[in-house]
Design a protein around this motif. Structure first.
Motif, PDB file in Angstrom:
ATOM      1  N   ALA A 166       5.172   9.799   7.572  1.00 54.18           N
ATOM      2  CA  ALA A 166       6.110   9.298   6.572  1.00 54.18           C
ATOM      3  C   ALA A 166       5.500   8.164   5.767  1.00 54.18           C
ATOM      4  O   ALA A 166       5.705   8.064   4.538  1.00 54.18           O
ATOM      5  CB  ALA A 166       7.398   8.846   7.249  1.00 54.18           C
ATOM      6  N   PHE A 167       4.730   7.292   6.435  1.00 53.96           N
ATOM      7  CA  PHE A 167       4.062   6.193   5.729  1.00 53.96           C
ATOM      8  C   PHE A 167       3.017   6.742   4.766  1.00 53.96           C
ATOM      9  O   PHE A 167       2.922   6.298   3.612  1.00 53.96           O
ATOM     10  CB  PHE A 167       3.435   5.242   6.741  1.00 53.96           C
ATOM     11  N   LEU A 168       2.221   7.703   5.216  1.00 53.98           N
ATOM     12  CA  LEU A 168       1.236   8.323   4.327  1.00 53.98           C
ATOM     13  C   LEU A 168       1.916   8.949   3.111  1.00 53.98           C
ATOM     14  O   LEU A 168       1.417   8.838   1.978  1.00 53.98           O
ATOM     15  CB  LEU A 168       0.445   9.393   5.077  1.00 53.98           C
ATOM     16  N   GLN A 169       3.031   9.597   3.324  1.00 50.32           N
ATOM     17  CA  GLN A 169       3.717  10.247   2.210  1.00 50.32           C
ATOM     18  C   GLN A 169       4.296   9.230   1.235  1.00 50.32           C
ATOM     19  O   GLN A 169       4.302   9.462   0.016  1.00 50.32           O
ATOM     20  CB  GLN A 169       4.796  11.181   2.752  1.00 50.32           C
ATOM     21  N   MET A 170       4.766   8.090   1.761  1.00 59.31           N
ATOM     22  CA  MET A 170       5.219   7.028   0.866  1.00 59.31           C
ATOM     23  C   MET A 170       4.055   6.507   0.028  1.00 59.31           C
ATOM     24  O   MET A 170       4.186   6.308  -1.185  1.00 59.31           O
ATOM     25  CB  MET A 170       5.836   5.888   1.672  1.00 59.31           C
ATOM     26  N   LEU A 171       2.904   6.298   0.672  1.00 64.37           N
ATOM     27  CA  LEU A 171       1.735   5.840  -0.066  1.00 64.37           C
ATOM     28  C   LEU A 171       1.295   6.872  -1.094  1.00 64.37           C
ATOM     29  O   LEU A 171       0.944   6.519  -2.226  1.00 64.37           O
ATOM     30  CB  LEU A 171       0.593   5.544   0.913  1.00 64.37           C
ATOM     31  N   ARG A 172       1.307   8.141  -0.717  1.00 69.01           N
ATOM     32  CA  ARG A 172       0.887   9.191  -1.651  1.00 69.01           C
ATOM     33  C   ARG A 172       1.820   9.279  -2.844  1.00 69.01           C
ATOM     34  O   ARG A 172       1.379   9.544  -3.972  1.00 69.01           O
ATOM     35  CB  ARG A 172       0.803  10.525  -0.904  1.00 69.01           C
ATOM     36  N   ALA A 173       3.111   9.039  -2.640  1.00 67.66           N
ATOM     37  CA  ALA A 173       4.048   9.048  -3.760  1.00 67.66           C
ATOM     38  C   ALA A 173       3.717   7.952  -4.758  1.00 67.66           C
ATOM     39  O   ALA A 173       3.864   8.131  -5.978  1.00 67.66           O
ATOM     40  CB  ALA A 173       5.480   8.890  -3.245  1.00 67.66           C
ATOM     41  N   HIS A 174       3.267   6.807  -4.254  1.00 67.75           N
ATOM     42  CA  HIS A 174       2.881   5.712  -5.149  1.00 67.75           C
ATOM     43  C   HIS A 174       1.515   5.947  -5.788  1.00 67.75           C
ATOM     44  O   HIS A 174       1.297   5.565  -6.943  1.00 67.75           O
ATOM     45  CB  HIS A 174       2.843   4.384  -4.376  1.00 67.75           C
ATOM     46  N   TYR A 175       0.589   6.567  -5.040  1.00 70.05           N
ATOM     47  CA  TYR A 175      -0.802   6.690  -5.481  1.00 70.05           C
ATOM     48  C   TYR A 175      -1.258   8.154  -5.386  1.00 70.05           C
ATOM     49  O   TYR A 175      -1.970   8.533  -4.447  1.00 70.05           O
ATOM     50  CB  TYR A 175      -1.717   5.807  -4.627  1.00 70.05           C
ATOM     51  N   PRO A 176      -0.846   8.989  -6.331  1.00 73.47           N
ATOM     52  CA  PRO A 176      -1.117  10.430  -6.211  1.00 73.47           C
ATOM     53  C   PRO A 176      -2.589  10.805  -6.251  1.00 73.47           C
ATOM     54  O   PRO A 176      -2.954  11.864  -5.738  1.00 73.47           O
ATOM     55  CB  PRO A 176      -0.350  11.029  -7.397  1.00 73.47           C
ATOM     56  N   THR A 177      -3.451   9.978  -6.837  1.00 78.35           N
ATOM     57  CA  THR A 177      -4.862  10.355  -6.968  1.00 78.35           C
ATOM     58  C   THR A 177      -5.804   9.529  -6.110  1.00 78.35           C
ATOM     59  O   THR A 177      -7.012   9.758  -6.119  1.00 78.35           O
ATOM     60  CB  THR A 177      -5.311  10.250  -8.437  1.00 78.35           C
ATOM     61  N   ALA A 178      -5.299   8.560  -5.362  1.00 82.79           N
ATOM     62  CA  ALA A 178      -6.162   7.677  -4.579  1.00 82.79           C
ATOM     63  C   ALA A 178      -6.768   8.412  -3.388  1.00 82.79           C
ATOM     64  O   ALA A 178      -6.182   9.352  -2.840  1.00 82.79           O
ATOM     65  CB  ALA A 178      -5.385   6.465  -4.093  1.00 82.79           C
ATOM     66  N   GLN A 179      -7.941   7.963  -2.976  1.00 85.43           N
ATOM     67  CA  GLN A 179      -8.570   8.441  -1.753  1.00 85.43           C
ATOM     68  C   GLN A 179      -8.048   7.616  -0.581  1.00 85.43           C
ATOM     69  O   GLN A 179      -8.073   6.393  -0.615  1.00 85.43           O
ATOM     70  CB  GLN A 179     -10.087   8.316  -1.853  1.00 85.43           C
ATOM     71  N   PHE A 180      -7.566   8.286   0.473  1.00 85.12           N
ATOM     72  CA  PHE A 180      -7.076   7.609   1.669  1.00 85.12           C
ATOM     73  C   PHE A 180      -8.124   7.743   2.776  1.00 85.12           C
ATOM     74  O   PHE A 180      -8.593   8.855   3.062  1.00 85.12           O
ATOM     75  CB  PHE A 180      -5.780   8.242   2.178  1.00 85.12           C
ATOM     76  N   ILE A 181      -8.459   6.627   3.402  1.00 82.46           N
ATOM     77  CA  ILE A 181      -9.354   6.635   4.560  1.00 82.46           C
ATOM     78  C   ILE A 181      -8.621   5.953   5.702  1.00 82.46           C
ATOM     79  O   ILE A 181      -8.442   4.729   5.705  1.00 82.46           O
ATOM     80  CB  ILE A 181     -10.682   5.917   4.257  1.00 82.46           C
ATOM     81  N   SER A 182      -8.150   6.747   6.664  1.00 81.64           N
ATOM     82  CA  SER A 182      -7.495   6.185   7.848  1.00 81.64           C
ATOM     83  C   SER A 182      -8.560   5.864   8.881  1.00 81.64           C
ATOM     84  O   SER A 182      -9.441   6.690   9.156  1.00 81.64           O
ATOM     85  CB  SER A 182      -6.490   7.188   8.431  1.00 81.64           C
ATOM     86  N   ILE A 183      -8.493   4.677   9.450  1.00 79.79           N
ATOM     87  CA  ILE A 183      -9.492   4.283  10.447  1.00 79.79           C
ATOM     88  C   ILE A 183      -8.794   3.890  11.740  1.00 79.79           C
ATOM     89  O   ILE A 183      -7.633   3.463  11.743  1.00 79.79           O
ATOM     90  CB  ILE A 183     -10.381   3.125   9.938  1.00 79.79           C
ATOM     91  N   VAL A 184      -9.517   4.060  12.828  1.00 80.67           N
ATOM     92  CA  VAL A 184      -9.070   3.599  14.138  1.00 80.67           C
ATOM     93  C   VAL A 184     -10.064   2.546  14.586  1.00 80.67           C
ATOM     94  O   VAL A 184     -11.276   2.778  14.583  1.00 80.67           O
ATOM     95  CB  VAL A 184      -9.009   4.753  15.150  1.00 80.67           C
ATOM     96  N   GLY A 185      -9.559   1.388  14.955  1.00 82.74           N
ATOM     97  CA  GLY A 185     -10.434   0.268  15.279  1.00 82.74           C
ATOM     98  C   GLY A 185     -11.398   0.604  16.401  1.00 82.74           C
ATOM     99  O   GLY A 185     -11.073   1.358  17.323  1.00 82.74           O
TER     100      GLY A 185
END
Length: 402
Positions: free
Chosen positions: A306-325
């Motif tokens: 749900a958080f990713l989808q909220m971010l995608r709604a705001h930024y339709p063309t941005a590259q997302f890089i999810s990281i795990v510490g």
């Protein structure tokens, strides 16, 4: 104005990085200036040709601009930049601190003509700070950079004063690239200038935190990109490390000041190229002050998607890089990090399956003891530098940046 109170123990961030993902009013006196680590780059030097439009102050990062001439910065990494003529410059700042804050007040870096000076340690209330005197002829530049996060105080900018004969000039050209860092203490630079495991006075003190040398800020230097810091130590996706605090990252992310629920950020004219998302370990860590158990994988994955989808709604063309510490390279079981990795990787796969082709998962190499000497076992400057080096080719491949 509704303040978000998270209690001082929302700052209790033990075990976060290494095992998961982890005054007076009207004063003319300057706050304490302390020599310490300062970045080698990140501020533009004296402008050779400052004529890039009408005179203006340049703001980079999230600001609460409901009072346009007195914006407030809470999130880390806010920058305030001006070109000017004149032999001196001072600034009016008002520092605001809530009763529950342990590590306040805020600390700022500042540069004159591209040269970083000893950091500013704020005092509560309004203060006028002399930044430079007896400057030579010609144009000059000044920059303020917020090193610390909102739970250590937030600052209202009241303007620069360039003296009787000084004047504001056109700002430097804006960078054409932008990176946003979203996450918990791993991204804020929590404890990166401290010597742990228990740092003097308070592990949560602003004195030990420096977003300016975090791996996000270093990536901005690498690619000549503006960096927006939307990080807050202790926050999770479905629950925070301080369990009574209901304000998780998905709830504070839409705010221009994460301490004020009425400060709604305007996404209209803001579109970062890259989002680096580092959050989720605290959902599975031992809660405080009383542990209620880790999040379930079902709830966590649903919340992260749900958080990713909220971010995608705001930024339709941005590259997302999810990281795990990165966890420690000690061969020991790490159930917190393992749970975070499972949940985040599942959520990223689900987002890809929905048709999102601009998202990926990145796992930094495991840490060494030499890299985790910060407060509460958090990463030091050495670890942030290494993570920036590891992430640079990932960002480059996703964006084509040179």
């Amino acid at each position: 104005m509704k303040r978000i109170s998270t209690s001082q123990a929302s700052l209790a961030i033990a075990l976060l990085f290494a095992i998961c993902s982890c005054g007076s009013s009207g004063s003319d006196d300057s706050p304490t200036a302390i020599s310490g680590q300062t970045p080698d780059s990140g501020s533009d030097p004296t402008p050779a040709n400052p004529d890039t439009g009408p005179p203006a102050i340049q703001y980079i990062g999230r600001f609460d601009t409901r009072v346009p001439d007195a914006p407030i910065c809470g999130w880390p990494g806010c920058r305030i930049i001006a070109n000017f003529e004149g032999s001196e410059v001072s600034v009016s700042l008002t520092e605001m601190v809530e009763d529950w804050m342990v590590g306040a007040p805020s600390e700022w870096d500042y540069a004159i003509d591209g040269v970083w000076q000893p950091k500013l340690v704020m005092r509560i209330g309004q203060q006028t700070i002399s930044l430079a005197k007896d400057l030579g002829d010609g144009p000059h530049s000044v920059e303020l950079y917020k090193r610390t996060e909102a739970q250590e105080g937030y600052t209202q900018f009241g303007g620069f004063d360039f003296g009787a004969d000084g004047k504001l000039l056109s700002p430097p050209p804006r960078r054409t690239r932008a990176i946003e860092m979203i996450g918990d203490s791993m991204l804020t630079g929590f404890g990166d200038e401290g010597v742990g495991p228990d740092c003097p006075v308070s592990n949560q003190a602003a004195a030990w935190e420096n977003f300016h040398i975090s791996f996000g800020a270093l990536l901005g230097d690498t690619f000549n990109a503006d960096v927006y810091g939307t990080g807050y130590s202790g926050k999770g996706i479905t629950q925070n490390i301080w369990r009574p605090d209901p304000w998780t990252m998905p709830l504070i992310y839409p705010l221009s000041n994460p301490i004020d629920e009425d400060a709604i950020f305007d996404f209209k004219d803001y579109s970062p190229d890259v989002l680096i998302i580092g959050i989720g370990g605290l959902d599975f860590a031992e809660g405080q002050p009383v542990d209620n158990g880790p999040a379930t994988q079902t709830d966590f994955v649903a919340g992260y998607v749900a958080f990713l989808q909220m971010l995608r709604a705001h930024y339709p063309t941005a590259q997302f890089i999810s990281i795990v510490g990165p966890g420690p390279d000690d061969g020991e079981p790490n159930p917190v990090r393992d749970s975070a990795l499972l949940g985040i990787s599942t959520a990223v796969d689900q987002q890809k399956a929905s048709g999102d082709t601009r998202i990926q998962l990145f796992l930094p190499a495991e840490t060494t003891p030499e890299e985790t000497t910060g407060c509460e076992g958090h990463g030091n400057a050495q670890l942030h530098q290494r993570m920036a080096r590891e992430l640079a080719p990932v960002v480059q491949a996703a964006t084509g940046w040179q």
